[in-house]
Design a protein around this motif. Structure first.
Motif, PDB file in Angstrom:
ATOM      1  N   CYS A  11     108.787-102.717  34.900  1.00 55.19           N
ATOM      2  CA  CYS A  11     108.699-103.971  34.445  1.00 55.19           C
ATOM      3  C   CYS A  11     108.403-104.851  35.847  1.00 55.19           C
ATOM      4  O   CYS A  11     108.965-104.898  36.853  1.00 55.19           O
ATOM      5  CB  CYS A  11     110.128-104.416  33.804  1.00 55.19           C
ATOM      6  SG  CYS A  11     110.198-106.162  33.298  1.00 55.19           S
ATOM      7  N   GLY A  44     114.594-106.100  25.435  1.00 54.63           N
ATOM      8  CA  GLY A  44     114.402-105.307  24.403  1.00 54.63           C
ATOM      9  C   GLY A  44     113.252-104.311  24.750  1.00 54.63           C
ATOM     10  O   GLY A  44     113.075-104.144  26.094  1.00 54.63           O
ATOM     11  N   GLY A  45     112.476-104.108  23.652  1.00 58.97           N
ATOM     12  CA  GLY A  45     111.107-103.162  24.043  1.00 58.97           C
ATOM     13  C   GLY A  45     109.973-104.085  24.764  1.00 58.97           C
ATOM     14  O   GLY A  45     109.031-103.583  24.850  1.00 58.97           O
ATOM     15  N   TYR A  46     110.142-105.238  24.725  1.00 53.98           N
ATOM     16  CA  TYR A  46     109.277-106.490  25.117  1.00 53.98           C
ATOM     17  C   TYR A  46     109.541-106.585  26.427  1.00 53.98           C
ATOM     18  O   TYR A  46     110.432-106.891  27.091  1.00 53.98           O
ATOM     19  CB  TYR A  46     108.943-107.416  24.462  1.00 53.98           C
ATOM     20  CG  TYR A  46     108.536-107.291  22.870  1.00 53.98           C
ATOM     21  CD1 TYR A  46     107.259-107.157  22.524  1.00 53.98           C
ATOM     22  CD2 TYR A  46     109.425-107.340  21.882  1.00 53.98           C
ATOM     23  CE1 TYR A  46     106.752-106.988  21.609  1.00 53.98           C
ATOM     24  CE2 TYR A  46     108.967-106.829  20.696  1.00 53.98           C
ATOM     25  CZ  TYR A  46     107.736-106.931  20.453  1.00 53.98           C
ATOM     26  OH  TYR A  46     107.227-106.516  19.109  1.00 53.98           O
ATOM     27  N   LEU A 105     108.513-104.694  29.045  1.00 50.92           N
ATOM     28  CA  LEU A 105     108.222-103.350  29.650  1.00 50.92           C
ATOM     29  C   LEU A 105     106.464-103.312  30.152  1.00 50.92           C
ATOM     30  O   LEU A 105     105.824-104.279  29.633  1.00 50.92           O
ATOM     31  CB  LEU A 105     108.450-102.076  28.941  1.00 50.92           C
ATOM     32  CG  LEU A 105     109.773-101.862  28.298  1.00 50.92           C
ATOM     33  CD1 LEU A 105     109.891-100.464  27.263  1.00 50.92           C
ATOM     34  CD2 LEU A 105     110.540-101.746  29.494  1.00 50.92           C
ATOM     35  N   SER A 124     103.406-103.551  27.712  1.00 51.04           N
ATOM     36  CA  SER A 124     103.958-103.092  26.282  1.00 51.04           C
ATOM     37  C   SER A 124     103.100-103.551  25.589  1.00 51.04           C
ATOM     38  O   SER A 124     102.915-103.217  24.269  1.00 51.04           O
ATOM     39  CB  SER A 124     105.321-103.805  26.233  1.00 51.04           C
ATOM     40  OG  SER A 124     105.120-104.994  26.404  1.00 51.04           O
ATOM     41  N   SER A 169      99.733-104.438  19.649  1.00 54.61           N
ATOM     42  CA  SER A 169     100.332-103.914  20.601  1.00 54.61           C
ATOM     43  C   SER A 169      99.776-102.640  21.232  1.00 54.61           C
ATOM     44  O   SER A 169     100.020-101.952  22.353  1.00 54.61           O
ATOM     45  CB  SER A 169     101.809-103.238  20.019  1.00 54.61           C
ATOM     46  OG  SER A 169     101.261-102.264  18.839  1.00 54.61           O
TER      47      SER A 169
END
Length: 622
Positions: A229, A305-307, A309, A312, A342
């Protein structure tokens, strides 16, 4: 403030009773004085007495403690660490660990002591060194001592206050307020935070945090050797602030000391305990202690969260953190490759140097990765550099700290744009290159204009035809009704040679005026029909007399009234305004007299010719 050594503290407990002698009292006082002399100060450790399991160094105001600890779930492994002393034991928060990759055990009777070379050494009963500091310039027998400060910094120093070594220069997974986390030293990235292996294992984990050694411009979290990240890109902004409580703030800032740059957090007065830590999952968190819930509150974290990264949202996509929930979108001038963005985005119009291009400004962007830094450029020079290079897809410019030799920061990109964010409270302007729209030739213009014009004219023509047919039909219908009406009137010789003309009112207008002959508009009824109150177009109130269908007397009545009222014109007589014949309907339209006619007042006769008896309070039937 002093504390009693754990091994000797029981000696000071003397039970006194009424039969004690003077010798016992003196012995007790002597033992207490001896213990005071033998025990070290709470916040300091000297070379004369080491720190053993069960002993603690506590900072002056009781904020932090140094000692041996065992992680939750482990009764054998021992580590030397620093933790918040003011937080309950069951929520112990470790902020620094000395021997994180070389634990010891209670059975080995470890000690932490200051050596003759002024090093801080952790060793066991066999003399095996488990951990030590490295002090190259320290002198032997210098009288060095160790002190734990209220900032959480463990400092090895000389009597003249010269610092030999300090834990703030060797962080593990935590940055504390007042700590200067060294990012750059003489142009080179230096320090890194390294996560724990797991919540109960302080050994070196997979994740690390620090400055990108390639560009010296990015704060990055790595998973091993791969970028996990990107936290931020240096753009001259010194930091941000976050509310830690309703009345306090936490400031995250970059400190410039010439050839060194530090990351530091500063808390306002009265702020609760605060810290930045890299947890075992690779998440960088800013936390504050909530004394009400006895827990740590997350003020900010990345990734979220998943965002957040790395990459992403795929190439040419960006993660939008301005929305209620982060989501992936395509940059302007791009469209999603798959069902959503995405998986990345592609240009809607490919770049072609021969056809020209232009730049669009995208504000509040965390700029993409894989940039090239151009030094000593003005904004105009940076823009021109990218404009004349056909392979340059974007650029960004920022003014850096005045303490730097090069105060400009010109970044340019070629190819795809990777790992871009959009934020609501920080970021910068990204200038994105897009292809010029295709030139429209005359042929193309004709191809576009003709169909559009035809599409617009067709409904207009249809509407005009419909309106014409409607009006023509209505006109013919009115003419037929008018001829029929004149035929009725023309059969009578009562009119003589007099040219009589009076308005013809269409049946549709009468229906609209009387609300389709509604009972609520009815004024009265008689043997020949009913009378309705109505309002014609223009707001004129009228009385409409509707003759009964199929009545022969009604037809005669209709013709006689027309003849009579046309011949007789008097101001005391009601005026005939018009008439209408529609199929079996025969209607006369009079002016409306709201106060009734004269005969109604003289003889009690209503408008339909029916006699009424006058009575008290109004008209009553005879």
């Amino acid at each position: 403030m002093l504390h009693y050594c754990s091994l000797k503290s029981n000696l000071g407990k003397v039970k006194m009773n009424g039969e004690g002698t003077m010798g016992t009292i003196c012995l007790t006082v002597f033992i207490l004085l001896l213990l005071i002399c033998l025990c070290q100060s709470d916040d300091q450790l000297t070379s004369a007495r080491p720190l053993s399991p069960g002993d603690l160094l506590i900072s002056k105001n009781g904020v932090f403690a140094l000692g041996f600890f065992s992680p939750v779930g482990s009764n054998e492994s021992l580590y030397v660490g620093i933790w918040f002393h003011g937080i309950p034991e069951h929520n112990r928060t470790i902020v620094w660990v000395a021997n994180r990759d070389n634990p010891t055990t209670t059975a080995s009777t470890p000690t932490l002591a200051i050596s003759n070379s002024s090093d801080l050494v952790l060793s066991d009963s066999k003399g095996q060194t488990l951990w030590r500091t490295q002090n190259i310039n320290a002198a032997h027998d210098s009288g060095a001592f160790l002190v734990l400060r209220d900032t959480g910094n463990l400092v090895l120093q000389l009597p003249n206050t010269s610092v030999i070594w300090q834990s703030f220069d060797h962080p593990t997974d935590t940055i504390l307020p007042g700590m200067e986390f060294l990012l750059i030293h003489r142009g080179r990235a230096v320090a890194r935070l390294i996560s724990w292996r797991s919540p109960d294992d302080p050994s070196t984990g997979d994740f690390s945090f620090g400055l990108d050694p390639v560009s010296n411009l990015q704060l990055i979290i790595w998973n091993g050797a791969k970028i996990y990240c990107r936290i931020s890109v240096w753009n001259g902004v010194l930091g941000g602030m976050y509310p830690s409580s309703p009345s306090s703030m936490v400031y995250q800032t970059i400190v410039n000391k010439g050839d060194e740059f530090y990351l530091e957090i500063v808390v306002s007065g009265g702020s609760p305990y605060s810290r930045i830590m890299l947890d075992h999952t690779g998440t960088m968190k800013l936390l504050t202690w909530d004394s009400n819930s006895s827990s740590w509150t997350v003020i900010s974290e990345r990734p979220e969260g998943g965002y957040g990264l790395y990459d992403s949202c795929g190439p040419n996509g960006y993660c939008d953190f301005t929305e209620a929930a982060p989501a992936c979108h395509c940059l302007e001038g791009f469209e999603a490759v798959g069902l959503n963005s995405s998986r990345g985005c592609r240009r809607t119009e490919p770049l072609q140097c021969s056809k020209g291009s232009h730049f669009v400004a995208l504000p509040r962007m965390r700029v993409p990765d894989k940039f090239m830094l151009l030094r000593n450029r003005t904004f105009e020079q940076c823009a021109a550099e990218c404009s004349r290079n056909c392979s340059c897809t974007a650029y960004a410019y920022a003014n850096l700290s005045s303490g730097m030799a090069d105060q400009s920061r010109c970044l340019v990109w070629t190819g795809e744009l990777v790992d871009t964010w959009k934020s609501s409270n920080y970021g910068e302007v990204l200038y994105l290159r897009l292809a010029n729209p295709p030139v429209k030739t005359k042929t193309n213009l004709v191809k576009i204009v003709v169909p559009v014009t035809a599409c617009l004219l067709l409904p207009i023509c249809i509407a005009l035809v419909c309106i014409y047919k409607f009006k023509a039909g209505k006109w013919r219908k009115e003419e037929i009704q008018k001829k029929l009406m004149l035929g009725y009137l023309g059969t009578s010789n009562e009119l003589g040679d007099k040219n009589v003309e009076f308005p013809f009112v269409s049946f549709d207008d009468i229906v609209a005026a009387t609300d389709n002959f509604s009972d609520c508009h009815m004024l009265g009824r008689g043997g020949f029909g009913k009378v309705y109150k109505g309002m014609l177009k223009g707001g004129k109130e009228v009385a409409v007399k509707r003759l009964s269908q199929g009545s022969g007397q009604g037809i005669d009545e209709f013709r006689n009234e027309v003849v009579l009222l046309v011949k007789l014109q008097h101001r005391n007589l009601v005026r005939l305004l018009g008439c209408c014949i529609h199929e079996e309907e025969k209607l006369l339209i009079y002016e409306y007299l709201p106060n009734k006619s004269l005969d109604a007042f003289l003889f009690g006769m209503d408008i339909m010719g029916r006699w009424k008896c006058n009575g008290i309070g109004g008209l009553i039937s005879c």
